[in-house]
Scaffold this motif. Structure first.
Motif, PDB file in Angstrom:
ATOM      1  N   GLY B 180       0.799  -1.207   0.000  1.00  0.00           N
ATOM      2  CA  GLY B 180       0.000   0.000   0.000  1.00  0.00           C
ATOM      3  C   GLY B 180       0.832   1.257   0.000  1.00  0.00           C
ATOM      4  N   ILE B 181       0.195   2.302  -0.484  1.00  0.00           N
ATOM      5  CA  ILE B 181       0.789   3.627  -0.401  1.00  0.00           C
ATOM      6  C   ILE B 181       0.049   4.353   0.709  1.00  0.00           C
ATOM      7  CG2 ILE B 181       1.160   5.801  -1.616  1.00  0.00           C
ATOM      8  CD1 ILE B 181       0.890   4.026  -4.233  1.00  0.00           C
ATOM      9  N   THR B 182       0.779   4.857   1.658  1.00  0.00           N
ATOM     10  CA  THR B 182       0.131   5.525   2.779  1.00  0.00           C
ATOM     11  C   THR B 182      -0.225   6.954   2.379  1.00  0.00           C
ATOM     12  OG1 THR B 182       1.490   4.213   4.230  1.00  0.00           O
ATOM     13  CG2 THR B 182       0.339   6.088   5.214  1.00  0.00           C
ATOM     14  N   ILE B 183      -1.526   7.264   2.487  1.00  0.00           N
ATOM     15  CA  ILE B 183      -1.947   8.633   2.169  1.00  0.00           C
ATOM     16  C   ILE B 183      -2.178   9.397   3.453  1.00  0.00           C
ATOM     17  CG2 ILE B 183      -3.668  10.060   1.051  1.00  0.00           C
ATOM     18  CD1 ILE B 183      -4.209   7.861  -0.855  1.00  0.00           C
ATOM     19  N   PHE B 184      -2.921   8.759   4.362  1.00  0.00           N
ATOM     20  CA  PHE B 184      -3.192   9.382   5.658  1.00  0.00           C
ATOM     21  C   PHE B 184      -2.500   8.543   6.712  1.00  0.00           C
ATOM     22  CE2 PHE B 184      -6.966  10.097   3.006  1.00  0.00           C
ATOM     23  CZ  PHE B 184      -6.899  11.483   2.898  1.00  0.00           C
ATOM     24  N   SER B 185      -1.722   9.220   7.575  1.00  0.00           N
ATOM     25  CA  SER B 185      -0.961   8.457   8.551  1.00  0.00           C
ATOM     26  C   SER B 185      -1.877   7.787   9.576  1.00  0.00           C
ATOM     27  CB  SER B 185       0.044   9.388   9.253  1.00  0.00           C
ATOM     28  OG  SER B 185      -0.644  10.546   9.701  1.00  0.00           O
ATOM     29  N   ASP B 186      -3.092   8.358   9.779  1.00  0.00           N
ATOM     30  CA  ASP B 186      -3.953   7.785  10.804  1.00  0.00           C
ATOM     31  C   ASP B 186      -4.851   6.680  10.252  1.00  0.00           C
ATOM     32  OD1 ASP B 186      -5.410   9.482   9.212  1.00  0.00           O
ATOM     33  OD2 ASP B 186      -6.791  10.065  10.832  1.00  0.00           O
ATOM     34  N   SER B 187      -4.715   6.386   8.966  1.00  0.00           N
ATOM     35  CA  SER B 187      -5.606   5.387   8.378  1.00  0.00           C
ATOM     36  C   SER B 187      -4.913   4.043   8.310  1.00  0.00           C
ATOM     37  CB  SER B 187      -6.012   5.835   6.971  1.00  0.00           C
ATOM     38  OG  SER B 187      -6.406   4.721   6.218  1.00  0.00           O
ATOM     39  N   VAL B 188      -5.624   2.979   8.703  1.00  0.00           N
ATOM     40  CA  VAL B 188      -5.025   1.655   8.632  1.00  0.00           C
ATOM     41  C   VAL B 188      -5.015   1.131   7.207  1.00  0.00           C
ATOM     42  CG1 VAL B 188      -5.367   0.830  10.971  1.00  0.00           C
ATOM     43  CG2 VAL B 188      -7.272   0.732   9.346  1.00  0.00           C
ATOM     44  N   THR B 189      -5.989   1.581   6.419  1.00  0.00           N
ATOM     45  CA  THR B 189      -6.021   1.109   5.031  1.00  0.00           C
ATOM     46  C   THR B 189      -5.081   1.956   4.196  1.00  0.00           C
ATOM     47  OG1 THR B 189      -7.906   2.531   4.616  1.00  0.00           O
ATOM     48  CG2 THR B 189      -8.361   0.239   5.099  1.00  0.00           C
ATOM     49  N   LYS B 190      -4.556   1.291   3.176  1.00  0.00           N
ATOM     50  CA  LYS B 190      -3.611   1.980   2.314  1.00  0.00           C
ATOM     51  C   LYS B 190      -4.067   1.861   0.865  1.00  0.00           C
ATOM     52  CE  LYS B 190       0.359   1.115   5.250  1.00  0.00           C
ATOM     53  NZ  LYS B 190       1.597   0.345   5.392  1.00  0.00           N
ATOM     54  N   LEU B 191      -3.580   2.772   0.081  1.00  0.00           N
ATOM     55  CA  LEU B 191      -3.903   2.748  -1.340  1.00  0.00           C
ATOM     56  C   LEU B 191      -3.146   1.592  -1.992  1.00  0.00           C
ATOM     57  CD1 LEU B 191      -5.462   4.510  -3.405  1.00  0.00           C
ATOM     58  CD2 LEU B 191      -3.274   5.572  -3.949  1.00  0.00           C
ATOM     59  N   TYR B 192      -3.865   0.763  -2.780  1.00  0.00           N
ATOM     60  CA  TYR B 192      -3.184  -0.331  -3.485  1.00  0.00           C
ATOM     61  C   TYR B 192      -2.145   0.252  -4.422  1.00  0.00           C
ATOM     62  CZ  TYR B 192      -7.390  -3.001  -2.191  1.00  0.00           C
ATOM     63  OH  TYR B 192      -8.413  -3.592  -1.534  1.00  0.00           O
ATOM     64  N   GLY B 193      -0.977  -0.387  -4.415  1.00  0.00           N
ATOM     65  CA  GLY B 193       0.090   0.126  -5.273  1.00  0.00           C
ATOM     66  C   GLY B 193      -0.329   0.179  -6.734  1.00  0.00           C
ATOM     67  N   LEU B 194      -1.019  -0.893  -7.181  1.00  0.00           N
ATOM     68  CA  LEU B 194      -1.347  -0.961  -8.599  1.00  0.00           C
ATOM     69  C   LEU B 194      -2.545  -0.097  -8.968  1.00  0.00           C
ATOM     70  CD1 LEU B 194      -0.609  -4.669  -9.561  1.00  0.00           C
ATOM     71  CD2 LEU B 194       0.784  -2.632  -9.907  1.00  0.00           C
ATOM     72  N   SER B 195      -3.119   0.618  -7.982  1.00  0.00           N
ATOM     73  CA  SER B 195      -4.173   1.576  -8.322  1.00  0.00           C
ATOM     74  C   SER B 195      -3.648   2.616  -9.287  1.00  0.00           C
ATOM     75  CB  SER B 195      -4.680   2.288  -7.067  1.00  0.00           C
ATOM     76  OG  SER B 195      -5.370   1.388  -6.260  1.00  0.00           O
ATOM     77  N   LEU B 196      -2.329   2.828  -9.213  1.00  0.00           N
ATOM     78  CA  LEU B 196      -1.727   3.826 -10.098  1.00  0.00           C
ATOM     79  C   LEU B 196      -1.882   3.429 -11.564  1.00  0.00           C
ATOM     80  CD1 LEU B 196       1.441   4.758  -8.045  1.00  0.00           C
ATOM     81  CD2 LEU B 196      -0.733   5.976  -8.231  1.00  0.00           C
ATOM     82  N   LEU B 197      -2.110   2.123 -11.801  1.00  0.00           N
ATOM     83  CA  LEU B 197      -2.369   1.687 -13.173  1.00  0.00           C
ATOM     84  C   LEU B 197      -3.518   2.480 -13.782  1.00  0.00           C
ATOM     85  CD1 LEU B 197      -2.163  -2.218 -13.050  1.00  0.00           C
ATOM     86  CD2 LEU B 197      -0.724  -0.675 -14.384  1.00  0.00           C
ATOM     87  N   ALA B 198      -4.510   2.816 -12.938  1.00  0.00           N
ATOM     88  CA  ALA B 198      -5.676   3.549 -13.431  1.00  0.00           C
ATOM     89  C   ALA B 198      -5.256   4.895 -14.000  1.00  0.00           C
ATOM     90  CB  ALA B 198      -6.698   3.737 -12.312  1.00  0.00           C
TER      91      ALA B 198
END
Lengths: 395, 361, 508
Positions: B180-198
């Motif tokens: 994952g790519i961390t967007i918000f430090s307080d969030s446990v969920t992370k952005l999927y790396g391959l979302s950037l494919l979009a």
């Protein structure tokens, strides 16, 4: 056409005797086949009505979903007769929406159909939870158990037929199975569905209403030029289409199972559409196509492994028959291809004992694709099918 | 026609559709006696950071699916088969990556290619059938969707590993995960790396469609096949190529989740993304930017909808109704706007001519 | 109101009819009186407003102004059904028939209440068919009928409904000459039995041959009402186009020795293997216009498509400047310098819902100024579209306007401008002035002449014999897919061409 059915039947019978897979024409299998066939056929009939008027209805799936929901809700509260009518009405709501979008607003037929499928799935999921969660025996994704629409038994015919079937004679026992299928535990809805298929044929091909409706699918400008209100006929046809798909949904909820479940249509609306195309936009052909789908769905339920395996022999036989026909027609290349494929299936039959269930599931779809690929030139869809028509375009 | 008017006309349809969908949903809630106020409070509340990440994740997946459908739509090809294509492709990629023939990120790149090829082949069958045998791609892709399920099921049973009562493919080695790519430090969920494919796909789609000859040929074929043929476009080739491209993009749909979360193909497979993609493409009018908005709206609705049960005691399925109504309302609205636009333009041409005549006289 | 009105009485009276569409005045101040029991011709150029007027009379469209009287009583038709109820019937130029239905089904459609859809109707159709000598089988599929037979089905449809007033919209446009004779025979028989016939045409000789009265329409309004005995084709033509009769006339020959396009023994077959074109051979030199005359449907479309590369040849070769291009794709041919003005501009020439600058790129996807390598050059395309609009006098608010919004003449001028871009060597012009106004027609003619002067080889296909004679350096006649005659436009008369087109002068 009749010769075709008869030939296929003889082949099935022969394979049964050779392979000893009695289930492939047993009355039990045929009864399940009929139950599996009817919802597909009703959806297909709905597709036929719409497309004969020139509107492609890929929203059949959604209208069928609406039908299952309507059947579930109305049957529980008002009884089975009202439930069937409710399913038809729910399907018609979907049909009305499709007609509004495609006929009045000229939206692409496929686009509208896809949208309707999405809406219907959402509505069914939402309302099911709102309506059924608190009912006894119900839940967020299913209705309580529902009453059966009733069955017809003609035991004076079915019992002798059953005896005959048990003798496992070539052809005679197979025909007896067919008699038994129609005389033992025949659902009223099956009868209704069959009547509607026959009735649709008469209505569409033998009456003034049908002529006008078909003319809207063949040449809407010509219809308009002689004073026919094309919008009205198209609208009516799509509404009827939705109603029939809704009835197909009712069949699923009341006959195939005994209650509504979220997602119980499982793409049968799409399959109905395929069956209709398979059947060249004609009721008889459409019903045969539905039967093919129904049969391959039904067979694995009965003695899966052995019977399905025996079907490989049927396929091999069919391919040899095709080869003979092609050879006589002078198309040697196709004949040789058919023989080779037939040999492949024969080898498959002789070298294995079972066919994986997944392959059986795929079979009707692959068959439909092959039929479309090899017979597409001979299929004749309504000339203005899927075309967006706007009033005042005549002349 | 001036720019402002163009923009206003362009925005009219989606805004109208959102309003209609909102009204319809409210009516439905009133009908079932649900908590309408609670519904709107929940839906319109600003999502928590954790939810925002979820929205971005699912929007990126929807976007890929939407672009896959849009590539076909732009040339009047109805690829209804994104559903089957991403299923086949995700399975192929999972099997391939699970073998770990290649190390680390090389494995990922290769798996992405495998997925694209698998998706392209599955869609290409429909393209070939259309051009060589005249089979409607609508019906063949529906059939291919239905075939994809049992086909994948068969091979999953054959090659997969069973744990308990579920079967899945061999897990992807941890060194090949695209974390994952961390967007918000307080969030446990992370952005999927391959979302950037979009993002990559979106930029490429826009560029190819609007700035290249190929894109022009594709759009020309879509708006008038006969004119495209007369202009020298080999439409049969275009049909096959765009089906292949559509399938290749469809092949990417399952990858962000595969490499970012599930790490295998199995019970966690999320069905229905293909049809949602079609809806998103329609909503965004098959336009790269429009689809992005469509995907975000759909993802937002779904994510917020998940809270409905807890916050207002309403089934999240209501959101699917809203989404569906948006789609049908938007396609009707686009059609109405298109007709209005033609009328306005014809009037403008007439005005211009009249002014010219007046000046000449 | 009685349906049986004696000859000599007024069947139809139109007063002050007007109809406007966005940007166009289709009709204004139309006044026509039609006597019962006569054949009344309505003549006018393409685009003069005849078809709109007939749609109004038949209830397809509503007039904005004016009154319609049928048999003396004022009427207002909301739909064609109203018109039918008043004894009107229409035979459309583009047949309103469903191919996949039988003759019977097509005829009874919409009029089922008269004789049902079964044996009664079959008997009535057979009866009418016999009375007027139509020779139609009620149970045959329309799909399998020829053009003349289809037209008789259309007339039968109208008679079946008991129409006494029959409108025929350009009924001879699709017919070969012996079919025209047969049609006229049928029409006279109908008139003699008391029917009133309205015959719309722009073929003046035919009008003079069949009509009892003639009304001329120009630019949307009636300009004259004459008797055939008191006028000539020339006189009618002048009435149709106004005082100035623009006639395309070629200046001195610019034909050179260089052969740019050579076609040898070309043969095209349809899907079923039937010959559509055979033994076609001709050369076009630089600076030469070769005209192809022929009744529509004799292979003109196929010939054009074969040269453009949209049709596969079953035999023969096409050579351009000495290079064999028989197996080239349409794009290769266009790139190497073939310009194409298609017969149907809406289907083949334009992207109707795209702006003009995108339409500038169409057909030139691989050539500057619209393209740089694999990339589009938007600025170049816009600038060049501006140039075409200026040079070819295309009336439009700008390059961002969608093609659909333009009038037919302006669309066509844009196409001509586009196809003349990029230094073409060969121009294939198929019915270049069909459906455009007189002004645009003259402009397009001068552009084609300019192309010839610039040394292009031009293949001109047209149904307008004056256009062919006026522009061409040489005229070939296409009949049933074969070239049957070669004429010098300096000396040939329309009559000679006409008989060659029909095979009457065919000595083979």
């Amino acid at each position: 056409m009749l010769a075709f059915i008869a030939g296929g039947f003889v082949l099935l019978s022969a394979v049964r005797v050779i392979s000893g897979a009695d289930e492939i024409t047993s009355s039990g299998t045929l009864a399940v086949t009929l139950t599996a066939t009817m919802p597909i056929a009703l959806a297909g009939l709905g597709g036929l009505w719409a497309e004969r008027a020139g509107v492609v209805n890929i929203g059949l799936e959604g209208m069928m979903i609406m039908g299952t929901l309507g059947a579930g809700y109305v049957t529980y509260h008002h009884g089975v007769l009202a439930g069937v009518l409710g399913a038809i009405a729910f399907g018609m709501i979907g049909g009305a929406l499709h007609a509004l979008a495609t006929v009045i607003f000229g939206v692409d037929h496929i686009v509208s159909g896809v949208a309707i499928n999405i809406i219907a799935a959402g509505i069914a999921g939402f309302l099911a939870e709102a309506w059924f969660t608190d009912l006894p025996g119900g839940g967020p994704t299913q209705s309580p158990s529902l009453a059966d629409p009733g069955k017809i038994n003609l035991s004076f015919l079915s019992e002798p037929a059953s005896n005959l079937e048990d003798k496992h004679w070539f052809l005679v026992s197979d025909l007896a199975s067919v008699v038994e299928m129609f005389t033992k535990n025949l659902s009223v809805l099956t009868l209704l569905g069959l009547a509607l298929i026959v009735g649709s044929f008469f209505l569409l091909w033998r009456t003034r209403f049908g002529l006008r409706l078909r003319s809207c699918g063949e040449a809407p400008e010509a219809a308009e030029s002689v004073g026919i209100n094309v919008y009205r006929y198209k609208f009516t046809a799509v509404m009827i289409s939705g109603g029939l798909a809704g009835l197909g949904g009712a069949y699923l909820a009341l006959v195939s199972t005994s209650g509504f479940q979220v997602g119980q249509t499982q793409g049968r609306g799409y399959i109905g559409l395929a069956a209709m195309i398979f059947g060249n936009w004609r009721p008889t052909g459409m019903f045969m196509g539905s039967g093919l789908f129904g049969y391959t769905q039904a067979l694995p339920f009965r003695d899966g492994t052995h019977s399905v395996h025996a079907l490989l022999l049927v396929v091999a036989g069919l391919l040899v028959a095709v080869a003979v026909i092609q050879w006589l027609k002078g198309s040697r290349r196709n004949a040789i291809i058919s023989v080779v494929l037939g040999a492949v299936f024969l080898t498959w039959y002789l070298t294995t004992d079972i066919v994986p269930a997944d392959f059986t599931k795929m079979a009707p779809y692959v068959t439909t694709m092959l039929v479309l690929a090899f017979a597409a030139q001979r299929l004749r869809m309504p000339a203005a099918d899927g075309r967006i028509y706007r009033k005042g375009s005549s002349g | 026609m001036n720019v402002l008017r163009r923009v206003l006309l362009g925005l009219a349809a989606p805004v109208l559709a959102l309003i209609v969908a909102g009204l319809f949903t409210t009516l439905l809630l009133l009908l079932t006696g649900d908590d309408v106020g609670g519904f709107w409070d929940t839906m319109l509340s600003w999502p928590k950071n954790r939810n925002l990440v979820n929205i971005l994740n699912s929007a990126s997946v929807l976007y890929l699916s939407g672009v896959a459908a849009a590539i076909g739509f732009r040339m009047n090809l109805f690829n209804i088969g994104v559903e089957g294509q991403y299923k086949v492709a995700m399975f192929a990629a999972a099997v391939f990556a699970g073998q770990a023939w290649l190390p680390g990120k090389l494995n990922v790149i290769a798996a992405v290619l495998v997925a694209m090829i698998a998706g392209a082949i599955w869609a290409g069958i429909a393209g070939i059938l259309r051009t060589t045998r005249g089979v409607s791609e609508v019906i063949s892709t529906i059939m291919l969707n239905a075939i994809a399920g049992p086909l994948v099921g068969y091979f999953l049973a054959k090659w997969g590993q069973s744990t308990g009562n579920s079967t899945q493919t061999k897990p992807i080695p941890e060194e090949s995960w695209v974390g994952g790519i961390t967007i918000f430090s307080d969030s446990v969920t992370k952005l999927y790396g391959l979302s950037l494919l979009a993002v990559v796909v979106g930029v490429l789609f826009w560029l190819v469609l609007n700035r290249t000859r190929f894109g022009f040929d594709l759009r020309a074929t879509g708006s008038s096949e006969s004119a495209a043929i007369a202009s020298g476009v080999n439409t049969k080739r275009m049909i096959v190529i765009s089906m292949l491209l559509s399938g290749a993009v469809a092949g990417l749909v399952g990858l962000p989740v595969l490499f970012g979360n599930s790490h295998n193909y199995g019970a966690s497979f999320q069905a229905g993304l293909g049809f949602a993609g079609i809806a998103v493409a329609l909503l965004g009018r098959n336009n790269p930017v429009g689809i992005a908005f469509g995907a975000l709206i759909f993802a937002f609705l779904t994510e917020q909808g998940n809270l409905l049960n807890i916050m207002a005691g309403i089934s999240p399925d209501i959101v699917a109704v809203t989404q569906g109504v948006i789609v049908i309302a938007v396609v009707i609205a686009y059609e109405v706007v298109r007709r209005a636009r033609t009328r306005i333009e014809q009037a403008a041409v007439a005005d211009a001519l009249a002014a010219e005549k007046g000046a000449a006289a | 109101m009685t349906s049986a009105v004696a000859a000599g009485e007024t069947a139809i009276e139109l007063t002050g009819i007007g109809k406007r569409f966005p940007g166009v005045i289709a009709n204004h101040d139309i006044d026509i009186t039609i006597q019962a029991g006569t054949i009344h011709a309505l003549v006018g150029e393409n685009g003069a407003g005849k078809s709109t007027l007939m749609k109004i009379l038949y209830g397809v469209q509503k007039p904005d102004d004016g009154t319609i009287k049928v048999n003396g009583a004022e009427v207002s038709f909301a739909t064609p059904s109203d018109a039918i109820a008043h004894g009107l019937g229409m035979v459309f130029q583009h047949f309103m028939l469903a191919d996949n239905l039988t003759v019977l089904e097509n005829v009874v459609l919409g009029a089922e209440s008269l004789h049902g859809i079964g044996d009664d109707a079959r008997a009535e159709i057979t009866r009418i068919s016999e009375v007027y000598g139509f020779g139609l089988d009620p149970d045959e599929l329309v799909e399998s009928l020829g053009v003349g037979e289809r037209q008789r089905v259309e007339i039968l449809k109208v008679l079946f409904r008991g129409a006494r007033i029959i409108i025929l919209d350009e009924p001879t446009a699709v017919l070969v000459p012996h079919e025209v004779d047969a049609l006229f025979e049928n029409l006279r028989r109908l008139r003699d039995q008391g029917h009133t016939l309205i015959f719309i045409s722009h073929k003046l000789d035919e009008v003079l041959a069949i009509a009892d009265h003639i009304t001329v329409i120009r630019r949307g309004t009636t300009v004259a009402s004459v008797l055939p005995s008191e006028t000539t084709s020339r006189g009618l033509a002048e009435l149709m186009v106004g005082s100035e009769l623009p006639s395309p006339s070629t200046e001195e020959s610019t034909v050179t020795e260089t052969v740019l396009l050579a076609v040898r023994d070309l043969e095209v077959t349809d899907e079923d293997g039937r010959q559509e074109l055979a033994e076609i051979s001709f050369d076009i030199h630089a600076g030469e216009i070769v005209g192809i005359a022929g009744v529509e449907g004799n292979g003109q479309t196929e010939l054009v498509e074969a040269i453009i590369g949209m049709r596969h040849l079953s035999r023969g070769t096409v050579t351009m400047s000495g290079t064999d291009i028989t197996h080239w794709t349409t794009r290769q041919r266009r790139e190497s310098g073939i310009g194409y003005i298609p017969e149907d501009r809406h289907r083949h020439g334009l992207l109707l819902d795209s702006p003009l600058w995108e339409n500038r790129i169409l057909g030139h996807q691989s050539r500057p100024p619209s393209v740089v390598g694999p990339w589009l050059n938007l600025r170049g395309a816009r600038a060049d579209a501006e140039r075409i609009i200026a040079e070819y006098d295309v009336r439009t608010p700008g390059v961002g306007t969608n093609a659909r919004a333009l009038s037919g003449g302006n669309q066509q001028k844009f196409i001509v401008g586009r196809e003349m871009s990029g230094d073409p060597k060969i121009l294939v012009a198929s019915h270049p002035t069909r459906g455009v106004d007189v002004g645009a027609q003259a402009q397009i003619w001068s552009h084609i002449k300019a192309a010839r002067k610039d040394g292009l080889a031009v293949l001109l296909i047209s149904a307008d014999l004056d256009e062919l004679i006026g522009l061409s350096d040489s005229i070939r006649v296409l009949l049933r897919g074969r070239l049957v005659g070669r004429f010098d436009p300096q000396s040939v008369t329309p009559q000679e061409l006409g008989s060659a087109m029909t095979g009457a002068g065919d000595d083979r």
